[in-house]
Scaffold this active site. Structure first.
Site, PDB file in Angstrom:
ATOM      1  N   LYS A  35       0.970  -1.478  -0.120  1.00  0.00           N
ATOM      2  CA  LYS A  35       0.317   0.009   0.000  1.00  0.00           C
ATOM      3  C   LYS A  35       1.151   1.506   0.022  1.00  0.00           C
ATOM      4  CE  LYS A  35      -0.076  -0.244   5.196  1.00  0.00           C
ATOM      5  NZ  LYS A  35      -0.880   0.246   5.796  1.00  0.00           N
ATOM      6  N   TYR A 253      19.100  28.553   8.909  1.00  0.00           N
ATOM      7  CA  TYR A 253      18.204  29.208   9.403  1.00  0.00           C
ATOM      8  C   TYR A 253      17.867  30.026  10.836  1.00  0.00           C
ATOM      9  CZ  TYR A 253      16.807  29.974   4.689  1.00  0.00           C
ATOM     10  OH  TYR A 253      16.833  30.159   3.506  1.00  0.00           O
TER      11      TYR A 253
END
Length: 374
Positions: A35, A253
């Site tokens: 899946k 950052y």
């Protein structure tokens, strides 16, 4: 030249992991669960490695059709069944086995006028409380399914919620036994964790998922030590820059990491746009592992869209072009996921479309040899 990042799907590992599942459940047939596009690995890419399975389990009709187009003639199980009455035409056309887990699906089957014997897995809710008939209602549902002229074999099915934890399976196994007592038919109960650790639940069919791809059902890599399971995906890249930093410099950052002593860092061509977890920590003593030239080190600073930065203290010979493994061979995906506060399942499924993927053929003698592009 393209960015040096790539994922490698290890066909030999897939074939190995299928055999590991068989050794744990030697008297059961195996539904290899593919899946979510084979947990992000790609159905077409894993097919050769898993084609010795007894059947494939998945969710989407599209995925089922793709398996048939690959040449698979064996059983294909729709784990959530069908969603609309018109889906049943495709179920019949492609000879799919469908889960039936609710009154609405059962009613659609009764009204469908199926042409030929369609195999059904009738699901009992024994404690997961997502899909399935209540145990008290199961016998009546089974009687109705058996009365439908186009329904063939009916397999009794349930799903364990705690096979990987201390609560275990006993409460659900007891509910399953009560609900199916006296009813003929095969049974399918075991997910990956139950396949590894609960032999009493193996029955006729097991449904291993994440262990097909070499990861742990618990999310802890150490829990599958000694099983012989191998990672089916490696995410690899290279160093594209090196910085020599002095105390007081900050990285990334938000300046989350401050350099406290002379430090050499490497910049890796991989970021959250490639599927690497943005929330993977690299500051305040919490570090996500990475391999640089086979040496285990860790990221420093925040993960950016296209880059991560890593500590090169233990890799003095590292230079631009030095190979980096983000997860896979030598670095369990569960270790990266655990450091990032998630599970290996999610990282597998999050691999971004922009990452080139290479498939290592099943017949490759040595892991790491690259095969055809996919």
């Amino acid at each position: 030249m393209p960015r040096p990042i790539q994922a490698v799907i290890h066909g030999p590992a897939l074939a190995n992991n299928l055999q590991i599942a068989r050794r744990h459940a030697p008297n059961s047939r195996v539904w290899a669960v593919v899946k979510a596009n084979a947990y992000g690995h790609g159905i077409e890419r894993v097919y050769e490695g898993l084609r010795q399975t007894d059947g494939f389990g998945l969710l989407d009709l599209d995925e089922a059709v793709r398996l048939r187009q690959l040449g698979w003639q064996g059983p294909v199980l729709l784990l959530e069944g069908f969603f609309k009455p018109e889906d049943l035409a495709i179920v019949e056309q492609y000879r799919l086995t469908t889960t039936v887990h609710c009154e609405e699906q059962l009613r659609m089957l009764e009204l469908a006028r199926l042409k030929g014997p369609t195999s059904v897995q009738l699901k009992i809710n024994t404690g997961m409380s997502r899909l399935g008939f209540a145990p008290a209602a199961y016998r009546a549902a089974w009687e109705r399914a058996r009365a439908i002229s186009g329904v063939g074999t009916i397999v009794h099915m349930t799903h364990f919620s705690d096979a990987d934890g201390p609560r275990g399976i006993e409460h659900q196994l007891a509910a399953f036994e009560r609900a199916t007592q006296g009813l003929p038919g095969e049974a399918s109960l075991s997910n990956s964790a139950a396949t590894l650790w609960h032999p009493k639940a193996h029955r006729d069919w097991v449904r291993p998922g994440v262990i097909m791809y070499g990861a742990s059902p618990t999310g802890v890599a150490a829990d599958i030590d000694g099983t012989g399971l191998m990672p089916a995906m490696s995410l690899k890249s290279e160093l594209i820059a090196i910085q020599d930093l002095q105390p007081g410099a900050t990285i990334g950052y938000g300046s989350r990491f401050t350099v406290e002593h002379p430090m050499r860092i490497g910049v890796v061509a991989c970021g959250y746009a490639d599927g690497y977890p943005r929330h993977a920590p690299g500051w305040d003593g919490n570090h996500t592992p990475v391999l640089v030239d086979g040496v285990r080190t860790h990221i420093v600073g925040r993960v950016s869209m296209d880059m991560i930065t890593v500590d090169l203290a233990g890799v003095p010979e590292a230079r631009v072009g030095t190979p980096v493994t983000l997860w896979g061979e030598g670095l369990p995906i569960d270790d990266v996921a655990q450091a990032s506060g998630t599970v290996g399942y999610e990282l597998m499924c999050a691999l971004a479309p922009r990452v080139p993927v290479l498939v290592e053929p099943v017949g490759t003698a040595e892991a790491g040899d690259l095969g055809k592009a996919a």
